[in-house]
Scaffold this motif. Structure first.
Motif, PDB file in Angstrom:
ATOM      1  N   LEU A 142      89.036  28.817  55.149  1.00 20.12           N
ATOM      2  CA  LEU A 142      87.640  28.924  54.722  1.00 20.12           C
ATOM      3  C   LEU A 142      86.795  29.573  55.808  1.00 20.12           C
ATOM      4  N   SER A 143      87.070  29.232  57.055  1.00 19.58           N
ATOM      5  CA  SER A 143      86.346  29.867  58.151  1.00 19.58           C
ATOM      6  C   SER A 143      86.610  31.375  58.165  1.00 19.58           C
ATOM      7  N   ALA A 144      87.879  31.744  57.988  1.00 21.30           N
ATOM      8  CA  ALA A 144      88.238  33.172  58.016  1.00 21.30           C
ATOM      9  C   ALA A 144      87.610  33.929  56.851  1.00 21.30           C
ATOM     10  N   ALA A 145      87.260  33.205  55.793  1.00 22.25           N
ATOM     11  CA  ALA A 145      86.648  33.855  54.620  1.00 22.25           C
ATOM     12  C   ALA A 145      85.166  34.123  54.818  1.00 22.25           C
ATOM     13  N   LEU A 146      84.588  33.540  55.888  1.00 14.90           N
ATOM     14  CA  LEU A 146      83.145  33.715  56.137  1.00 14.90           C
ATOM     15  C   LEU A 146      82.883  34.963  56.963  1.00 14.90           C
ATOM     16  N   LEU A 169      90.179  10.686  56.177  1.00 20.67           N
ATOM     17  CA  LEU A 169      89.536  11.724  56.983  1.00 20.67           C
ATOM     18  C   LEU A 169      88.222  11.209  57.574  1.00 20.67           C
ATOM     19  N   THR A 170      88.078  11.333  58.902  1.00 19.47           N
ATOM     20  CA  THR A 170      86.821  10.942  59.554  1.00 19.47           C
ATOM     21  C   THR A 170      86.003  12.202  59.859  1.00 19.47           C
ATOM     22  N   LEU A 171      84.736  11.991  60.192  1.00 23.73           N
ATOM     23  CA  LEU A 171      83.900  13.133  60.570  1.00 23.73           C
ATOM     24  C   LEU A 171      84.397  13.760  61.857  1.00 23.73           C
ATOM     25  N   SER A 172      84.910  12.916  62.737  1.00 24.30           N
ATOM     26  CA  SER A 172      85.437  13.437  63.991  1.00 24.30           C
ATOM     27  C   SER A 172      86.656  14.334  63.727  1.00 24.30           C
ATOM     28  N   ASP A 173      87.543  13.907  62.799  1.00 28.13           N
ATOM     29  CA  ASP A 173      88.683  14.763  62.403  1.00 28.13           C
ATOM     30  C   ASP A 173      88.166  16.089  61.857  1.00 28.13           C
ATOM     31  N   TYR A 174      87.192  15.972  60.955  1.00 22.88           N
ATOM     32  CA  TYR A 174      86.695  17.183  60.289  1.00 22.88           C
ATOM     33  C   TYR A 174      86.053  18.136  61.306  1.00 22.88           C
ATOM     34  N   ASP A 175      85.257  17.575  62.204  1.00 26.46           N
ATOM     35  CA  ASP A 175      84.636  18.431  63.234  1.00 26.46           C
ATOM     36  C   ASP A 175      85.703  19.084  64.117  1.00 26.46           C
ATOM     37  N   ASP A 176      86.781  18.351  64.387  1.00 26.52           N
ATOM     38  CA  ASP A 176      87.882  18.937  65.175  1.00 26.52           C
ATOM     39  C   ASP A 176      88.536  20.104  64.416  1.00 26.52           C
ATOM     40  N   PHE A 177      88.769  19.907  63.099  1.00 25.70           N
ATOM     41  CA  PHE A 177      89.348  21.005  62.306  1.00 25.70           C
ATOM     42  C   PHE A 177      88.415  22.214  62.349  1.00 25.70           C
ATOM     43  N   CYS A 178      87.121  21.942  62.225  1.00 29.71           N
ATOM     44  CA  CYS A 178      86.137  23.037  62.219  1.00 29.71           C
ATOM     45  C   CYS A 178      86.122  23.746  63.574  1.00 29.71           C
ATOM     46  N   ALA A 179      86.106  22.960  64.651  1.00 24.68           N
ATOM     47  CA  ALA A 179      86.088  23.571  65.990  1.00 24.68           C
ATOM     48  C   ALA A 179      87.338  24.432  66.176  1.00 24.68           C
ATOM     49  N   GLY A 180      88.486  23.936  65.718  1.00 19.29           N
ATOM     50  CA  GLY A 180      89.742  24.683  65.827  1.00 19.29           C
ATOM     51  C   GLY A 180      89.712  25.975  65.029  1.00 19.29           C
ATOM     52  N   ALA A 181      88.847  26.003  64.008  1.00 16.81           N
ATOM     53  CA  ALA A 181      88.757  27.191  63.149  1.00 16.81           C
ATOM     54  C   ALA A 181      87.583  28.079  63.558  1.00 16.81           C
ATOM     55  N   GLY A 182      86.978  27.778  64.721  1.00 15.60           N
ATOM     56  CA  GLY A 182      85.897  28.636  65.219  1.00 15.60           C
ATOM     57  C   GLY A 182      84.542  28.344  64.602  1.00 15.60           C
ATOM     58  N   LEU A 183      84.358  27.123  64.132  1.00 16.16           N
ATOM     59  CA  LEU A 183      83.095  26.754  63.476  1.00 16.16           C
ATOM     60  C   LEU A 183      82.327  25.745  64.329  1.00 16.16           C
ATOM     61  N   THR A 184      81.004  25.891  64.352  1.00 13.79           N
ATOM     62  CA  THR A 184      80.144  24.997  65.134  1.00 13.79           C
ATOM     63  C   THR A 184      79.251  24.194  64.196  1.00 13.79           C
ATOM     64  N   LEU A 185      79.154  22.895  64.466  1.00 13.46           N
ATOM     65  CA  LEU A 185      78.284  22.047  63.636  1.00 13.46           C
ATOM     66  C   LEU A 185      76.823  22.420  63.865  1.00 13.46           C
ATOM     67  N   VAL A 186      76.102  22.704  62.777  1.00 12.49           N
ATOM     68  CA  VAL A 186      74.675  23.016  62.939  1.00 12.49           C
ATOM     69  C   VAL A 186      73.784  21.928  62.349  1.00 12.49           C
ATOM     70  N   VAL A 206      77.118  20.968  57.781  1.00 10.59           N
ATOM     71  CA  VAL A 206      76.933  22.425  57.762  1.00 10.59           C
ATOM     72  C   VAL A 206      77.467  22.970  59.082  1.00 10.59           C
ATOM     73  N   HIS A 207      78.491  23.804  58.987  1.00 12.82           N
ATOM     74  CA  HIS A 207      79.064  24.451  60.180  1.00 12.82           C
ATOM     75  C   HIS A 207      78.862  25.964  60.065  1.00 12.82           C
ATOM     76  N   ARG A 208      78.673  26.589  61.218  1.00 10.79           N
ATOM     77  CA  ARG A 208      78.479  28.043  61.244  1.00 10.79           C
ATOM     78  C   ARG A 208      79.644  28.727  61.949  1.00 10.79           C
ATOM     79  N   ARG A 209      80.067  29.867  61.377  1.00 14.38           N
ATOM     80  CA  ARG A 209      81.109  30.657  62.043  1.00 14.38           C
ATOM     81  C   ARG A 209      80.491  31.550  63.112  1.00 14.38           C
TER      82      ARG A 209
END
Ligand SMILES: C[S@@+](CC[C@H](N)C(=O)[O-])C[C@H]1O[C@@H](n2cnc3c(N)ncnc32)[C@H](O)[C@@H]1O
Length: 209
Positions: A142-146, A169-186, A206-209
């Motif tokens: 999904l990150s690569a699609a942005l 799934l915890t928020l911490s897990d999800y934020d880790d997946f996002c960080a690994g995919a180049g996404l920052t929590l906004v 809401v995460h931003r690429r």
């Protein structure tokens, strides 16, 4: 046919079985009739990107969110694994682009999109309903699609009261997946009405690429 169709069923398919679409749509039609706003997700996304923006509805289901976004003037594509959910979406909005694809293997070229999406929305507990072990891959896809600067918006439950499956799934897990995919929590909210997040059992991130 992607390998995932045969061996990587989602938690959703385990939960809903083969005839989920009409039941799911009927539940939301009942809620709408009772006066509940069933377009909170679309309204939330519309506040983030201008009309005409390219939106991917990741796990679009019956098209509940995407059909509303298209009505508001967004250029939308819907992707889901579940044929019965997509059948309802196609019946309700035959002119919109619906694709039966696994998000763990998603790439924009598969849906005829050359440039990145401005926003990807994953509404309706998509992440907790993914096949176990595919969450990081889906987040990466999904990150690569942005496009750079594009937004991933995901709302999901974190406890039994807000989930149809056992919480994992915890928020911490999800934020880790996002960080690994180049996404920052906004931003993070407690509801699709943008109430402040209060460590409760539901979060819209809401995460931003
Ligand atoms: C509860 S429904 C939400 C539907 C819609 N987003 C909504 O809010 O009304 C969850 C959806 O996620 C889809 N899903 C789960 N795993 C998926 C995957 N790997 N690829 C595509 N769709 C998936 C299911 O098929 C199901 O339609």
């Amino acid at each position: 046919m992607p390998a995932s169709y045969s061996c990587l069923m989602s938690r959703w398919s385990d939960l809903a079985g083969k005839a989920s679409g009409e039941d799911y749509a009927a539940r939301f039609a009942d809620l709408a009739r009772s006066g509940k706003n069933v377009h909170g997700e679309a309204g939330f996304c519309a506040a983030l990107v201008p009309t005409g923006a390219r939106v991917l509805d990741a796990g679009c289901g019956t098209g509940r969110v995407m059909i509303r976004l298209a009505e508001l003037g967004y250029e939308c594509v819907g992707v889901d694994l579940d044929a019965s959910m997509l059948a309802v979406a196609r019946k309700q909005a035959p002119g919109l682009p619906w694709f039966q694809l696994d998000l763990a293997e998603f790439e924009p070229a598969l849906v005829g999109v050359a440039e990145g999406f401005d926003l990807v929305v994953a509404a309706g507990n998509i992440f907790p309903l993914l096949a176990p072990g595919t969450e990081a891959a889906v987040t990466e896809r999904l990150s690569a699609a942005l496009r750079p600067g594009g937004l991933l918006v995901a709302g999901f439950g974190l406890d039994e009261a807000h989930l149809p499956v056992p919480p994992g799934l915890t928020l911490s897990d999800y934020d880790d997946f996002c960080a690994g995919a180049g996404l920052t929590l906004v931003d993070r909210f407690a509801t699709w009405d943008a109430d402040p997040y209060d460590d409760g059992g539901y979060a819209v991130s809401v995460h931003r690429r």
